[in-house]
Scaffold this motif. Structure first.
Motif, PDB file in Angstrom:
ATOM      1  N   GLN B 219       0.833  -1.203   0.000  1.00 33.24           N
ATOM      2  CA  GLN B 219       0.000   0.000   0.000  1.00 33.24           C
ATOM      3  C   GLN B 219       0.867   1.252   0.000  1.00 33.24           C
ATOM      4  O   GLN B 219       0.552   2.242  -0.663  1.00 33.24           O
ATOM      5  N   THR B 221       3.985   1.457  -1.163  1.00 34.70           N
ATOM      6  CA  THR B 221       4.638   1.574  -2.466  1.00 34.70           C
ATOM      7  C   THR B 221       3.700   2.230  -3.477  1.00 34.70           C
ATOM      8  O   THR B 221       4.090   3.136  -4.210  1.00 34.70           O
ATOM      9  N   ILE B 222       2.450   1.765  -3.505  1.00 39.03           N
ATOM     10  CA  ILE B 222       1.480   2.343  -4.445  1.00 39.03           C
ATOM     11  C   ILE B 222       1.228   3.809  -4.086  1.00 39.03           C
ATOM     12  O   ILE B 222       1.237   4.685  -4.952  1.00 39.03           O
ATOM     13  N   ALA B 225       4.018   5.853  -5.317  1.00 39.13           N
ATOM     14  CA  ALA B 225       4.213   5.912  -6.766  1.00 39.13           C
ATOM     15  C   ALA B 225       3.128   6.748  -7.427  1.00 39.13           C
ATOM     16  O   ALA B 225       3.388   7.454  -8.403  1.00 39.13           O
ATOM     17  N   ASN B 226       1.905   6.659  -6.925  1.00 41.07           N
ATOM     18  CA  ASN B 226       0.826   7.447  -7.514  1.00 41.07           C
ATOM     19  C   ASN B 226      -0.319   7.516  -6.516  1.00 41.07           C
ATOM     20  O   ASN B 226      -1.083   6.568  -6.367  1.00 41.07           O
ATOM     21  N   GLN B 228      -3.042   9.119  -6.553  1.00 43.96           N
ATOM     22  CA  GLN B 228      -4.378   9.018  -7.130  1.00 43.96           C
ATOM     23  C   GLN B 228      -4.761   7.561  -7.376  1.00 43.96           C
ATOM     24  O   GLN B 228      -5.898   7.159  -7.138  1.00 43.96           O
ATOM     25  N   ALA B 229      -3.800   6.770  -7.855  1.00 45.17           N
ATOM     26  CA  ALA B 229      -4.074   5.362  -8.097  1.00 45.17           C
ATOM     27  C   ALA B 229      -4.341   4.659  -6.769  1.00 45.17           C
ATOM     28  O   ALA B 229      -5.171   3.759  -6.692  1.00 45.17           O
ATOM     29  N   ARG B 231      -5.726   5.997  -4.120  1.00 39.80           N
ATOM     30  CA  ARG B 231      -7.091   6.334  -3.698  1.00 39.80           C
ATOM     31  C   ARG B 231      -8.097   5.528  -4.503  1.00 39.80           C
ATOM     32  O   ARG B 231      -9.097   5.047  -3.984  1.00 39.80           O
ATOM     33  N   TYR B 232      -7.793   5.371  -5.792  1.00 43.24           N
ATOM     34  CA  TYR B 232      -8.669   4.601  -6.693  1.00 43.24           C
ATOM     35  C   TYR B 232      -8.799   3.166  -6.208  1.00 43.24           C
ATOM     36  O   TYR B 232      -9.868   2.567  -6.297  1.00 43.24           O
ATOM     37  N   ALA B 233      -7.710   2.627  -5.650  1.00 42.64           N
ATOM     38  CA  ALA B 233      -7.750   1.252  -5.167  1.00 42.64           C
ATOM     39  C   ALA B 233      -8.256   1.178  -3.730  1.00 42.64           C
ATOM     40  O   ALA B 233      -8.276   0.105  -3.143  1.00 42.64           O
ATOM     41  N   GLY B 234      -8.647   2.321  -3.177  1.00 44.67           N
ATOM     42  CA  GLY B 234      -9.190   2.302  -1.827  1.00 44.67           C
ATOM     43  C   GLY B 234      -8.155   2.184  -0.736  1.00 44.67           C
ATOM     44  O   GLY B 234      -8.459   1.777   0.375  1.00 44.67           O
ATOM     45  N   ILE B 235      -6.910   2.536  -1.038  1.00 44.16           N
ATOM     46  CA  ILE B 235      -5.866   2.499  -0.019  1.00 44.16           C
ATOM     47  C   ILE B 235      -5.984   3.756   0.833  1.00 44.16           C
ATOM     48  O   ILE B 235      -6.059   4.859   0.297  1.00 44.16           O
TER      49      ILE B 235
END
Lengths: 535, 360
Positions: B219, B221-222, B225-226, B228-229, B231-235
């Motif tokens: 979580q 790492t993501i 790295a991004n 917005q991505a 948040r999109y994945a619900g992290i």
């Protein structure tokens, strides 16, 4: 339009016999480790022509243009300008030789004014460069080339169309005789596209040449004189536009006949449209941080086994709608019901676990982590469930196996799963994201502009994904600005205008005109639509 | 036509390592050159440096003592870097940890098996407290953490000096500017090297596992790295930023506790010795990988240790900083150069090609 061309004042000028082509490519080859990007490409661009370059994503168009503009050096073949062999060690050499490229992603400094951007890095910029001088010079250039710009405007405040004009003017100011445009109309409104084409014809009339890279067959047929088609890195043919049809070009480009089936037809054994909705909005309203309503009182039902198309001019609430449906944005008012019960508010992970997939509008910005490898990106939706996520761990080898499965399902060739995903082409990224989301979309898939920036072959693939999912009984929401696509694929079409769902109409009986009226905020003529968004 | 250089988007680790080794050698060569120009015998100095760092038992012990805090502060800055946050305040959290540990050590009498863990806990809590406000401000209000964490360093440094010469001043022995000697100490395992060293090593290895092999690490790492991505994945990105920054503060504070309880044995001004700032250097060299913190910290410890030796030879302490800067500078250049590969441009004919016959 095409047949009128020769009577127009800006028709191609007569070319003296024996005039050498402005640009001639002979047997250009360019290889990357494990990939043949260009193989034996020969092409000539005559003065006074608009030459279209067609090809699928990954056909080698961009590489070829990067060779022509000096960004890459060819591994074989010759570049001949005005009859003389040339080699460009750097992009500056190509610019000096009169070759100018306008990239798909503009290379402007957003915080600078138009005049400053035009004069940036230009030999002829006066030493004493006061804002007034630069603006006057810009105005003169703008008049001379027929691209109207506001010299004192800040680039960040301009629309995409205006920014593109600045970019083109910048290239023209450097005495370009060959203008290369990469997907120039992708960001333009129809009116801006018409303006651009008018200017390009004027540019051609002065004996200059244009190379136009595009996916849009109709546009290419409208504007170009000749068309070259690249497939798998090779030039498979150059044709006079007058002899071409859209269907014929598409066939050559893809290398196979495109079957344009009615995508609404169900395969035998497909799931019927469910009677109870799986996901519903009841009076959904969103406000942005300034308190402006971006989504107003939207009520709709999504049924399994059906595709709901969402039409509308971009910026009328599509982004908010997709984010609400995927749990990314909380509602200011109204309800969102999953299987008839209140869904958890603004929890995208819970929505994903509930079987709601989301192909986001801007895949690189919000759907992927560009710097990370394919494995990490493919695990984004399933990292928290077995086999990857057991007992709070992250099993990299399980993630690798998942990535391999997705890559195979998407039929994408990748050198290595450890490749950063930003090194893949846009089409491949989109296929991977689509496949990743389809895997988790057991109940709903929300796809925002899934075909944007893709070529015909890739669009057909992605649309096939959607119809297959529909046939499995999943509810699909397809947001698109391509009405033809919506009419081909969707069962019902909802039209958004200023955040309001104007109407939801049956796609089988809908016509372009009705949808066009609704998109412009006018109520549909009675009889062809149910009003008031009672989906 | 001559060859030209082309930039490659990715670099293999081996290639990067090769360039970096070259960079370190170049930096040392430049250093040697300047030493020779200023009239010193570089061979003699080199001999001295090697003997007093890796070439003798005393040297190795000193190296380990330098390595211990560098491992922890380097890890502290590296973990925040993984989620895209720069903790410039490891220096301040180091002081906070030392203060927290000293408070327990000075005023809570007891057996060392009880007091030492309490000192560590108190130190870590203080370090986390020191970064709490910048962390909350960063996670929930988007306040730039570089400024807030940096400025708190000066507060912590001055607070330490104030305590050492003020309320906690050692009035018994009349030591100049420090507290009294702590009644407990971290036991030694090898010469002057105390248990803090293996513990720091173990912590870095644990962090390497935590950041690459767990859901939490993924979580982060993501998120780094991004965002917005993520948040999109619900992290829960904000919660993760907060968590990572607190962890970072705790790590730097533990370094402070080790320093005060294992090496210096008393609280004094300047105790952190720039270890917090050198942690940033270590993190930059480690490029976001906790495992890389090990060699990066080792290099840094070697430079610091060599610097001490050079100071005995009438070189100023600024020379050490200059050498550090030179090494970093060279490595930054090498990292960029590693992307470039020569490509040869095929010579093209200059004779007029097809179609030129018609030219006037």
């Amino acid at each position: 339009m095409t047949d009128l061309r020769h009577t127009q004042p800006d028709a191609p000028p007569p070319v003296a016999p024996g005039t050498p082509p402005i640009l001639q490519l002979q047997g250009i080859c360019k290889y990357f480790p494990g990939v043949i990007a260009n193989q034996d490409v020969s092409l000539d661009i005559a003065p006074g022509e608009i030459h279209a370059l067609l090809g699928e994503n990954g056909a080698g168009k961009s590489t070829l243009m990067n060779v022509v503009t000096g960004i890459y050096q060819p591994d074989g073949g010759e570049i001949i300008l005005d009859g003389y062999g040339q080699s460009f060690a750097a992009p500056q050499d190509a610019i000096r030789a009169g070759i100018g490229m306008v990239h798909q992603h503009f290379k402007l400094v957003p915080a600078f004014t138009v005049a400053e951007n035009i004069h940036l890095g230009w030999r002829e910029t006066p030493f004493r460069a006061s804002a007034k001088t630069l603006e006057a010079r810009t105005r003169a250039l703008s008049d001379r080339f027929g691209f109207s710009v506001r010299p004192d405007a800040i680039v960040a405040d301009l629309s995409a169309g205006e920014q593109q004009r600045v970019e083109i003017l910048r290239v023209l100011a450097r005495q370009a005789r060959l203008l290369i445009l990469d997907e120039p109309t992708a960001v333009l409104t129809p009116a801006e596209t018409r303006d651009l084409f008018r200017a390009l014809r004027a540019f051609r009339a002065q004996g200059n040449a244009v190379i136009l890279i595009s996916h849009k067959l109709d546009e290419v047929i409208d504007i170009s004189d000749r068309i070259s088609i690249l497939r798998a890195g090779r030039n498979v043919g150059t044709y006079r536009t007058a002899d071409c049809t859209a269907a014929g070009l598409a066939t050559i480009m893809v290398g196979r006949e495109i079957v344009r089936r009615d995508l609404r037809a169900r395969t035998p054994g497909a799931a019927p449209i469910a009677t109870t909705p799986v996901l519903s909005l009841r009076g959904a309203t969103c406000r942005d941080p300034r308190g402006v309503e971006t989504l107003r009182d939207v009520t709709l039902n999504l049924h399994g086994g059906e595709i709901l198309g969402i039409a509308g001019v971009a910026g009328n609430g599509q982004r908010e709608l997709t984010q609400v449906l995927t749990g990314m944005m909380p509602l200011s008012a109204g309800n969102i019901l999953l299987d008839g019960t209140q869904a958890p508010l603004a929890d995208p992970a819970a929505f994903a676990r509930a079987g709601i997939g989301h192909i986001p509008e801007d895949r690189l910005r919000s759907g992927l982590a560009p710097s990370l490898d394919i494995t990490d990106n493919m695990a984004l939706r399933e990292y928290d469930r077995p086999p990857i996520g057991r007992h709070g761990l992250y099993d990299r080898s399980a993630a690798g196996r998942l990535a391999q499965t997705i890559v195979e399902a998407a039929e994408v060739r990748v050198p290595d799963l450890a490749t950063p995903i930003r090194n893949l082409s846009g089409g491949n990224q989109q296929r991977l994201v689509a496949r990743r989301e389809i895997r988790i979309a057991s109940r709903v898939l929300v796809a925002a502009y899934p075909s944007r920036g893709l070529d015909i072959g890739a669009i057909a693939t992605v649309l096939r994904y959607l119809t297959e999912l529909r046939d499995q009984g999943v509810a699909v929401v397809l947001v698109s600005e391509d009405l033809e696509e919506l009419l081909n694929v969707a069962d019902r079409i909802g039209v958004l205008f200023h955040g309001r769902l104007m109407a939801t109409i049956d796609a089988a009986t809908a016509d372009m005109e009705t949808i066009g009226l609704l998109m412009g905020g006018r109520p549909a003529p009675s009889g062809s639509a149910h009003s008031g968004g009672q989906a | 036509m001559a060859g030209t250089l082309q930039r490659q988007p990715t670099v293999t680790p081996a290639r990067r390592l090769g360039w970096r080794a070259g960079a370190v050698v170049t930096a040392l060569a430049i250093t040697t050159l300047f030493l020779a120009l200023s009239g010193r015998d570089p061979r003699l100095l080199a001999d001295l440096v090697v003997r007093s760092t890796v070439g003798s038992r005393f040297g190795l012990e000193d190296l380990a003592l330098f390595l211990t805090p560098l491992l922890l502060t380097g890890a502290a800055v590296t973990v925040t870097g993984r989620i895209g946050v720069w903790n410039i305040g490891a220096e301040g959290q180091f002081y906070a940890g030392a203060i927290g540990a000293t408070a327990v050590g000075l005023f809570l009498p007891g057996p060392s098996w009880l007091v030492l863990p309490l000192m560590a806990a108190s130190g870590i809590a203080c370090g986390m407290g020191w970064i709490l406000v910048p962390a909350l401000a960063r996670a929930y209000a988007g306040v730039n953490e570089i400024i807030t964490t940096l400025l708190l360093n000066f507060v912590a440094g001055l607070l330490t000096t104030y305590l050492a010469v003020g309320p906690w001043h050692d009035r018994v022995t009349g030591a100049l500017a420090s507290t009294g000697r702590l009644p407990v100490r971290i036991p030694e395992i090898w010469g002057v090297v105390h248990w803090g060293f293996p513990i720091a090593l173990a912590i870095v290895l644990a962090l390497a596992w935590l950041t690459t092999r767990t859901r939490w690490g993924y979580q982060i790492t993501i998120g780094g790295a991004n965002e917005q991505a993520a948040r999109y994945a619900g992290i829960p990105v904000r919660a993760r930023i907060l968590g990572v920054m607190l962890l970072s503060g705790g790590l730097a504070a533990l370094a402070g506790m080790f320093e005060v309880a294992g090496t210096v044995h008393r609280l004094q001004g300047g105790l952190a010795n720039n270890f917090g700032y050198f942690g940033i250097v270590v993190a930059v060299l480690a490029r976001g990988s906790c495992l890389n913190v090990l060699p990066a910290a080792l290099l840094m410890a070697f430079i610091l240790n060599a610097g001490i030796v050079l100071q005995t030879q009438q070189l100023t302490s600024s020379a050490v900083l200059a050498i550090t800067g030179l090494v970093l500078f060279m490595i930054a250049i090498a990292d960029e150069l590693a992307h470039y590969r020569p490509v040869t441009v095929r010579p093209t004919t200059t004779r007029p090609a097809t179609g030129a016959e018609a030219r006037p």
